[in-house]
Design an enzyme around this catalytic site. Sequence first.
Site, PDB file in Angstrom:
ATOM      1  N   SER A 254       0.822  -1.192   0.000  1.00 14.58           N
ATOM      2  CA  SER A 254       0.000   0.000   0.000  1.00 14.58           C
ATOM      3  C   SER A 254       0.861   1.250   0.000  1.00 14.58           C
ATOM      4  O   SER A 254       1.936   1.289   0.607  1.00 14.58           O
ATOM      5  CB  SER A 254      -0.909  -0.043   1.231  1.00 14.58           C
ATOM      6  OG  SER A 254      -1.214   1.264   1.649  1.00 14.58           O
ATOM      7  N   LYS A 255       0.349   2.269  -0.649  1.00 15.61           N
ATOM      8  CA  LYS A 255       1.032   3.570  -0.742  1.00 15.61           C
ATOM      9  C   LYS A 255       1.349   4.123   0.640  1.00 15.61           C
ATOM     10  O   LYS A 255       2.261   4.917   0.795  1.00 15.61           O
ATOM     11  CB  LYS A 255       0.135   4.566  -1.468  1.00 15.61           C
ATOM     12  CG  LYS A 255       0.064   4.367  -2.951  1.00 15.61           C
ATOM     13  CD  LYS A 255       0.168   5.726  -3.626  1.00 15.61           C
ATOM     14  CE  LYS A 255      -0.069   5.627  -5.121  1.00 15.61           C
ATOM     15  NZ  LYS A 255       1.140   5.386  -5.857  1.00 15.61           N
TER      16      LYS A 255
END
Length: 485
Positions: A254-255
């Site tokens: 995930s970012k």
Amino acid sequence: MEVRTRMAPSPTGEYHVGHIRTLMYNYAFARQNKGKFILRIEDTDRERYVPGAVERIQDVIKMMGFEWDEGPGAGGPYSPYTQSERLDLYKKHALELVEKGHAYYCFCTEERLEKLREEQKASGTAFSKYDRLCLKLTREEIEEKLKAGVPHVIRMKVPDNEDISFDDLILGKITINTQSIDDQVLIKTDGFPTYHMAVVVDDHLMKISHIMRGTDWVPSTPKHVLLYRFFGWELPKFVHLPNLKEVEGTRKLSKRYGSVSVIEFLTEGYLPRALNNFLMFLGWNPGTEKEVYSMEEFIKDFSIEHIQKTDLVAFDRQKLLWLNGLYIRNLPSAELWDELKSWAKRFDVFLYGKDTEEKIVFAALDLVKDRMKLLSEYNSLVHYFFETPEIEKEELFSFVSDETRGKEILEGFKNIFSEAGDWEVQKLDTVAHEFIAVKEYKPKEAFMTLRIALTGETATPQILDILGILGKEAVLKRLDSALKI
Ligand code: GLU
């Protein structure tokens, strides 16, 4: 049998690092077996289609050092390799299944299907499935609706309550009962095939021998197995690879924790070969201690037997950073400079030293590359070799008791350096130490003050080494300006 593997990206966004891992395994397996590696563009989901993504995915694959034997640009015996250019083929095959009674037209509207799903949910049905209303239509009714142009899909007729099994080369025998499988749409109202239809038709027609993809596709595979059976085609070999997760828990990459797409990692200054080396080990392991692998070595050592039998493998961002630093450290400075230049050009980044004599840049790199973990750290590590630093008074004298003492130290250094005959690091080092000893300065206060005056930094390589690269003129000039602060 010729080994033919494929990577089949969907242009729905930026290419993910997990995709490169999967691509690499397919690529290595094909190369190792003197087979073919195929790139196919699966662009049948028009709602999720991102303009430009097809080109960007291909660029990224090339940037990472891979090329395909057949596919867009390369051509091949089963052209075209872009699914939106093969619509007639899928249609033809779907109609063949309708003929054989393995598929049927469905004219139900989205509203009806939505209502059905809600009813099924309310009544507590475990799997929401199409109720096969359209299976009851007569031939004449179907003909009439088709003639009238009523929007429709073609659905696959999944047999009732049957165990569908397939052998996965890593996971072993997998069995899923058809009770949990809906009558999958094969051709959508827009005339495009669904992924399931297109993937089976293409993998067969393109003679793919091994399908290597993430474990998230396992639940879809029974549908594919059924389609192979309906068509009377031989099954390819299935190899489902672990998906990637963040180190903690079971979260997908995930970012929130850092980069996710390949292009982000490259922009940050990861070397393709280091990123590849890291990704190789996400699901595969040679069973030895060896950690640094070139692509050639990987092609030689890769084996399906050594793929981990698990759903998820951790993407250790710290380890990747460490490995990138290792690659940077081990590169001869001339090669590192080439890498930096092409990185800067690709991502339109300014680079210190690009108009300077290469000798100086290489010398600076020799000194700083041990500290560089990302190419993007280069500028901040070398700036003072190429520009006069900006220094605050408070900072300059932060290692001495007061300004007077600091100035005295800098004056002293200026005198001994201006008298230096040969500008040679060893000699400068000797006179600097003699000066400190005679004046009874503490080495730390003297050298830190000198370091800040020349570089504006408190953490740098050996200051005398830096002096050697800066040269007499620049050193004296910088000491002068520091004294004027
Ligand atoms: N187009 C699919 C994807 O984007 C390919 C899946 C497969 O390899 O079968 O992941």
